[in-house]
Design an enzyme around this catalytic site. Structure first.
Site, short mmCIF file in Angstrom:
data_model
loop_
_atom_site.label_atom_id
_atom_site.label_comp_id
_atom_site.label_asym_id
_atom_site.label_seq_id
_atom_site.Cartn_x
_atom_site.Cartn_y
_atom_site.Cartn_z
CB CYS A 19 26.05 11.72 -49.76
SG CYS A 19 26.14 11.54 -51.56
N GLY A 45 20.76 8.18 -48.98
CA GLY A 45 21.37 7.59 -50.17
C GLY A 45 21.26 6.09 -50.15
CG ASN A 119 26.10 15.47 -48.06
OD1 ASN A 119 25.64 15.40 -49.20
ND2 ASN A 119 25.38 15.88 -47.03
N GLY A 120 28.02 16.61 -50.88
CA GLY A 120 27.99 17.94 -51.51
C GLY A 120 28.34 17.90 -52.98
CE1 TYR A 259 12.32 18.03 -51.71
CE2 TYR A 259 13.92 16.27 -51.51
CZ TYR A 259 13.39 17.32 -52.22
OH TYR A 259 13.90 17.67 -53.43
#
Lengths: 376, 376, 376, 376
Positions: A19, A45, A119-120, A259
């Site tokens: 995210c 995202g 994020n996570g 990536y």
């Protein structure tokens, strides 16, 4: 006539746990700057996007499904006044793609509203959820982030920093978190540093972002990484470190460099682009090949292919062209076309590859279905 | 808080006159195949898309603003039965972006309905329009294509081919046209051959497309170009040439090869990719430079930059990263950011360009604003 | 589980040929006033709505599917500046429910743009259409109104009034028409006077409307009917009659008085409400009944039932309640419910009708299905 | 040109606290029947609508803003399988009109999911909310119903019935509640019986609804009211009373009878229509008038006006016509029209009222603005 509707033909063998988070404190155009910040992090995202802004102790939030550019306009941003804001872009697998999971989340804490962008993923989410539900907690969505909210809401004593610390002490897993409180932004990174988080300055105002490419767009200056285990507070008196856990073994997610992140970003203190090129060089050493041309799988395989080419001396060329118009569902004729999903996304340039020995360099092989199809 | 809403920040100094056309005759899934065909031609126009399908002498049409993948689904295609279909993707400047201009157009001719999909612009449009209006013609939109319809509708004698020929004798300018009649597809290209048009075969069924990349996706075989000044009819008895005008000076649009077409296509009988690379080699000869690295402006400058690098021996590297999430309007903070539009689209990779002498290769310079900004 | 989707369960045995037209000339808020005018005429058509406004010789138009209140807002109206405007609300059967048929239509005439709003149906539409198509005319939609446009567009000589007169000389059937030209509104009614049209004044500005209820809302004063066969021009020099055809037998549509028009309107010079009541009285004389209560089918049967009650002396009561939330499609459970469509719309009040002899008064019986269901 | 956008011009001086609830247990088309049930209860709330259905121990829910008929279709209902369902229509003031407040709410209880549909308002909501937040509860919306959920979620012991009982023991105020549990529907009404709730049978399956008009549509048979203070469980073993609190003074909301409920319903064991007529008769006795005609303010004043007319002998007539196309916002011309909001909604029939002494009967006068305007 028989139609097959394909769900997500561009399934690309990859994990999608990333995210994007962004925050700015003490800037007169906080929501606008945050809009730009999450726009630059859109690659992390595309499912949903949101901004929460702090004005006069109140937090306003706007969240939508879909892309930032399609779903925020001048009128939306005008309804998000204030000098501090955080934003979020979210990736999610199909099943969880619901507005209830869009971030930032806002809740009314013991000392006023708190918004959070995360994020996570937590590794003890299931047991935490069961335990909280057993105590009567009601969950709206299915994201791990809601767990963190509930843990904080249950802490009734102390400052926001202390309550967040006690809450986070109960979770295990990955988190780069931005909290917007009534008078501050609190940034935290898990002790393993699984997900990235950087700190910068925009004309004196502290800014936070998942990747440095967000700073480039708004012309902010990168200061440093928020360190693994570190908690930083930005408020009216400036930026200060309020927690610095002892160093652990690093748990940085290698796929960020491979990536997830934009190649023009710096992540974990490294240039993403340079790292990918070096991996390509290394591949050329470990997996040398007799070939006429090195061809990347665009866009994320470009840097590694250039590295392979430089190391091996085999010429680099763009033998595969990627379509940027592929949507999430697609209709295939009933008389099916071989490797349709891949074809839709990638088409070879005959002139480059015909009759040649080709080294195709992708960013990674997780499940290998795309590259298998590419081979056949 | 003051917001500036920018219209089309990605204004890229370029002409946007291209459209995409596709047709298939005698295939049981004509609309589905056409859907794939115009999907592959999406880069030629993102403003509107449409498909007209022929079933039992009747033509059904579905047209929408926006992208093919977003606006056609299985239900839409199920409402387009039949064995022949043509499709269109349209680019247009903002002022003309209206559903009334979306193609294919359908009208009821003297011998049944005719649908038309057009790529090109007429040079005598204004005088034709004035003359037709003076005769009582009523126009719905503002496109040149409607003129061709009216000219055909006024021809009352002879076959569809003859009426189309007499109508086209009155227009001057660029056209690659596909007509869907009650029993055929008629393909025509203007005598100068300004816009491309190719003929192929899909399991026996003739197919037409602006570019060969549409054939690659559906696994059709390229047969040949429809020649400048040529008119080809595909009907139940096969494909035949019904007109072949004597050769004129060529008027092929160079921008097709330079940036309109997809690099994996063949256009005007040439590989687009190879042509761009050769132009880059030529540039290296005509404009040699002392430099450390050759960097393309992605995506359309990639091939030329590779050509420049190969010819000059200066290493190629991806020093600029392009965002694929830029929309048509954008909101800039009131405290303006330098070269904001360009920054939104392109960001340099510090590691590649910092402290280096860089040759930046774009596909072309029409007005030069982007590259000017890039320099400053 | 099996579902039946019912199309238009409220099919009410009635003809639906009515539309609403409104116009105002020489008022600084022409589009706003027209918005109110067509809002008051919403009962004459819920399929589509549109407003055309004249500003500096140019005509801007906004048309949408659906209701006026849902589809026009302050921003829309702000894009329709000028001192003259006409508006339209349209009813249509399902098959013709397309934006292409929404009015006003605008076309570029020999002496500038003309917009038209039409209530009525032509009886020689089919032959006119065939004849025009044989001359090369291209039609966008399926409405009769487009025919009138084409006939006018073909008249190249004389003033707008003369061209409209020559065009209308070719049509037979019903029309109450409002034309907006570059400098006037031209109002015409067919010689039989099939559809209503009234002329009024709003603070000096001439206004036209299908029914007087539109004048009531905007506080305009009713002046008089536009007479059958009359053509009236409103322009900078005032209102004048430019045509007055000799009297013919009257062809006024009785259903206007029976159920099309709003009961608070005057139509054809009569109070709609009073007419309905008188019809109820007459019914009581022609069809006397031994009964305990007179019950209307709401809403359009109310006035006639009151008349029946007054004449017969049988008490009036509201024995049927109408739901105003019935949409155009409806889902019926597979285990079907008797007379479901009627039940959805009308429910008896047990207290009023149970054990009583009831006279049920509807506005009319065209096909009789609703009342049949009501009986069983 | 200056526009005034009016918010809710139809503000009608009335309280809007009502909602509609419906439930069915043990029917193979539970969601479809519930769809019909809440459709019949649409007059109790047009802001949002929702259905929760129980299938194999799991609860699926679909909620939307707006009307039932516009927002539920066959595909939506097909995604709500199962043999039991509850539904809700919601009215709300503008500020709380958010999807977060749409019902039914679903939460994961200690023994599986529970959905709830609520009609009513709590008087101790504020203190309950404060107390729950102090314990760490996180609220998503602003409705009282969410409080009840949290109270139940905190009860960890006993059966669903016991937990609901203990939770409700903490609230004071009005509630007619339907709970959908893993194996039952639990219906409860507050001890004062402020809001209505009835129990019926549909081919053997127990059904619950706010008003009997919902039973009429689905052809269910009314059994009886759920009594004030009563809790009823419908499950696989039938319907049983699990709680019956001792009788209290009645707190039935008089506005249900006056204007909330549909006149064809029975509410609190009375015919709504008959009650309104009796109130009209009573008004004629208490407030006699010398007049020529009695005119109702439609639609809710009709029954009382008929009662007044019957009692007084003064003839009844429909002197005011109501528009059913008035939306929530409206645009008034800058040159303002007197009593614009009222005019938009109601227009007098000149023929009925001109020169007459008129008794106007509305359902009630709360703030009196509409009737004041009507007078001037």
């Amino acid at each position: 006539m028989q139609l097959k509707v394909l769900r997500d033909p561009i399934d690309d063998d990859k994990f999608h746990d990333e995210c994007g988070v962004f925050g700015v404190f003490g800037h007169s155009e906080a929501a606008n700057i945050t809009y730009l910040g999450i726009h630059a992090l859109q690659h992390r995202g595309q499912e949903s996007a949101g901004i929460a802004a702090l004005d006069a102790g109140q937090i306003q939030v706007h969240k939508t499904m879909g892309l930032v550019a399609d779903n925020f306009d001048a009128a939306t941003l005008a309804r998000l006044p204030g000098n501090a804001a955080i934003g979020h872009t979210r990736y999610s697998t199909a099943g969880q793609s619901r507005i209830e999971n869009a971030q930032p989340f806002v809740f009314k804490g013991v000392a006023g509203p708190i918004a959070v962008a995360h994020n996570g993923n937590l590794v003890n989410a299931e047991e935490l959820r069961a335990s909280l539900e057993a105590q009567g907690a009601i969950f709206t969505g299915s994201s791990d982030t809601e767990l963190i909210l509930h843990l904080i809401a249950r802490e009734r004593e102390g400052t926001a920093v202390e309550r967040i610390q006690r809450a986070l002490a109960q979770v295990r897993g990955a988190y780069s978190l931005l909290f917007l409180t009534q008078d501050s932004i609190i940034a935290v990174r898990d002790p393993l540093g699984f997900r990235p988080l950087v700190l910068g300055k925009l004309r004196g105002a502290p800014v936070f972002a998942s990747e440095t490419c967000a700073f480039d767009l708004i012309e902010a200056k990168l200061e440093r990484e928020v360190e693994p285990g570190e908690m930083v507070v930005a408020d009216a008196s400036g930026v200060r470190i309020v927690q610095k856990l002892p160093p652990q073994r690093s748990g940085k997610c290698i796929f960020e460099l491979i990536y997830f992140a934009r190649p023009d970003s710096q992540v974990f203190g490294r240039s993403v682009y340079r790292t990918r090129k070096e991996l390509g060089r290394r591949l050329a050493i470990e997996q040398p090949a007799e070939a006429d041309v090195v061809v990347p799988v665009p866009d994320s395989g470009v840097a590694a292919a250039l590295g392979y080419s430089e190391q091996s001396g085999i010429p680099y060329d763009m033998g595969l062209i990627r379509s940027h118009y592929v949507g999430r569902t697609f209709i295939e004729p009933s008389q099916s076309i071989r490797h349709f999903g891949v074809k839709l996304k990638l088409n070879p340039v005959q002139h480059v590859v015909k009759g040649k020995r080709v080294v195709v360099v992708d960013d990674s092989i997780v499940r290998g279905t795309t590259s298998r199809k590419g081979r056949s």
